[in-house]
Design an enzyme around this catalytic site. Sequence first.
Site, mmCIF file in Angstrom:
data_model
loop_
_atom_site.group_PDB
_atom_site.id
_atom_site.type_symbol
_atom_site.label_atom_id
_atom_site.label_comp_id
_atom_site.label_asym_id
_atom_site.label_seq_id
_atom_site.Cartn_x
_atom_site.Cartn_y
_atom_site.Cartn_z
ATOM 1 N N GLY A 52 -8.495 113.886 57.233
ATOM 2 C CA GLY A 52 -9.257 113.032 55.945
ATOM 3 C C GLY A 52 -10.798 113.414 56.261
ATOM 4 O O GLY A 52 -11.183 114.087 56.765
ATOM 5 N N GLU A 101 2.511 113.093 41.884
ATOM 6 C CA GLU A 101 0.757 112.425 42.923
ATOM 7 C C GLU A 101 0.223 111.289 42.064
ATOM 8 O O GLU A 101 0.556 111.656 41.011
ATOM 9 C CB GLU A 101 -0.183 113.933 43.642
ATOM 10 C CG GLU A 101 -0.519 112.674 44.793
ATOM 11 C CD GLU A 101 -1.581 113.701 45.724
ATOM 12 O OE1 GLU A 101 -0.487 113.836 46.079
ATOM 13 O OE2 GLU A 101 -2.624 114.116 45.603
ATOM 14 N N GLN A 155 -13.195 116.176 36.035
ATOM 15 C CA GLN A 155 -12.055 116.664 37.258
ATOM 16 C C GLN A 155 -12.342 118.222 37.289
ATOM 17 O O GLN A 155 -12.485 118.218 38.097
ATOM 18 C CB GLN A 155 -10.500 117.582 36.195
ATOM 19 C CG GLN A 155 -9.767 116.506 36.859
ATOM 20 C CD GLN A 155 -8.032 116.639 36.131
ATOM 21 O OE1 GLN A 155 -8.154 116.214 34.808
ATOM 22 N NE2 GLN A 155 -7.398 117.022 36.421
ATOM 23 N N LYS A 179 -0.900 109.950 35.498
ATOM 24 C CA LYS A 179 -1.259 109.858 33.821
ATOM 25 C C LYS A 179 0.333 110.843 33.567
ATOM 26 O O LYS A 179 0.565 111.715 34.231
ATOM 27 C CB LYS A 179 -2.286 111.387 33.483
ATOM 28 C CG LYS A 179 -3.743 110.940 33.146
ATOM 29 C CD LYS A 179 -4.307 112.295 32.984
ATOM 30 C CE LYS A 179 -6.033 111.990 34.057
ATOM 31 N NZ LYS A 179 -6.484 112.918 34.081
#
Length: 289
Positions: free
Chosen positions: A108, A17, A212, A272
């Site tokens: 959402g 993702e 995170q 990343k």
Amino acid sequence: MKIRDILKIEEPHISFEVFPPKTDAGYDSVLAATEKIAALKPSFISVTYGAGGGTSKNTVSIASHIKKDFGVTSLAHLTCVSSTKEVVHQVIDRLKEEGIENVLALRGDIPAEHEFPLPNHYRYASELIEDIRGQGDFCIGAACYPEGHVETEHKKDDIINLKHKVDCGVDFLTTQMFFDNHILYNFLYRIREKGITVPVLPGIMPVTNKKQIARIGGLSGTILPERFRAIVDRFGDNPAAMQQAGIAYATDQIIDLIANGINHIHVYSMNKPEVAAAIIRNLSEIVKN
Ligand code: FAD
């Protein structure tokens, strides 16, 4: 390719993702990171969707690059709670124009500053799913929550709502992140018992830095097992060590899932490429994407 067809392949696969930049200035660097992730040949790459502004407009564009330029299947997220139905329909039209076949249809988070639902807005993801179904030949994914969604008091109600959502036309589900695989196995048992039979992709988050961890703490209900806490306590202040330990923890979760018969795993790679590459390296004899 439609993700529902990829999910028929009975071999271990990893998908990744990415998220769009918050401002247009970050677009090129996100695209460069996405290209490196695409070079790892994942089964697909998903692109998240922000509630408004730059992030939402770039989702379709990045998903289109992934498909057309990087040669990897893409999955565009689409949230509906902060937009009128007309705006959501415009995004669906763009997806069609760009030939993007896969959509993760989401409600959402409810914006704190508005009443809910606003007139001419969607209330639940299930309404968006029905709408997308009526507008083209899309493969539609949706979200699910092994630890229960934060707004629902009882997990059983969450599963009843999930069953309704799936029955509106969902092809597959992707889970919220979790750090204890038993939670996922338990959830799968409960949803299968209630007749939810679509494929479920476990979502695995390699936690590679302290920031995170603070965000995950904000996701109420996410259980952090002792083993995970020990890693953070020991390595949280050493970025390189935390990254290595976080990748090892995620790898361990993935190997356990595959060993227990789950072939398709979605990794929250967070733009990343080095983290995505390390995971693929760790699984080189297990996953032949
Ligand atoms: P829904 O399925 O509509 O569920 C929301 C709540 O309403 C749940 O508590 C559910 O039990 C309840 N509910 C549903 N239907 C009914 C009904 N008929 N009656 C009563 N209650 C009902 N957010 C973003 O902004 N962008 C992203 O790209 C994004 N990607 C995500 C990807 C994944 C895999 C996951 C797990 C989450 C993602 N999110 C994203 C977060 C998501 O938008 C929020 O968690 C949001 O609060 C719920 O979205 P949903 O689609 O699950 O909503």
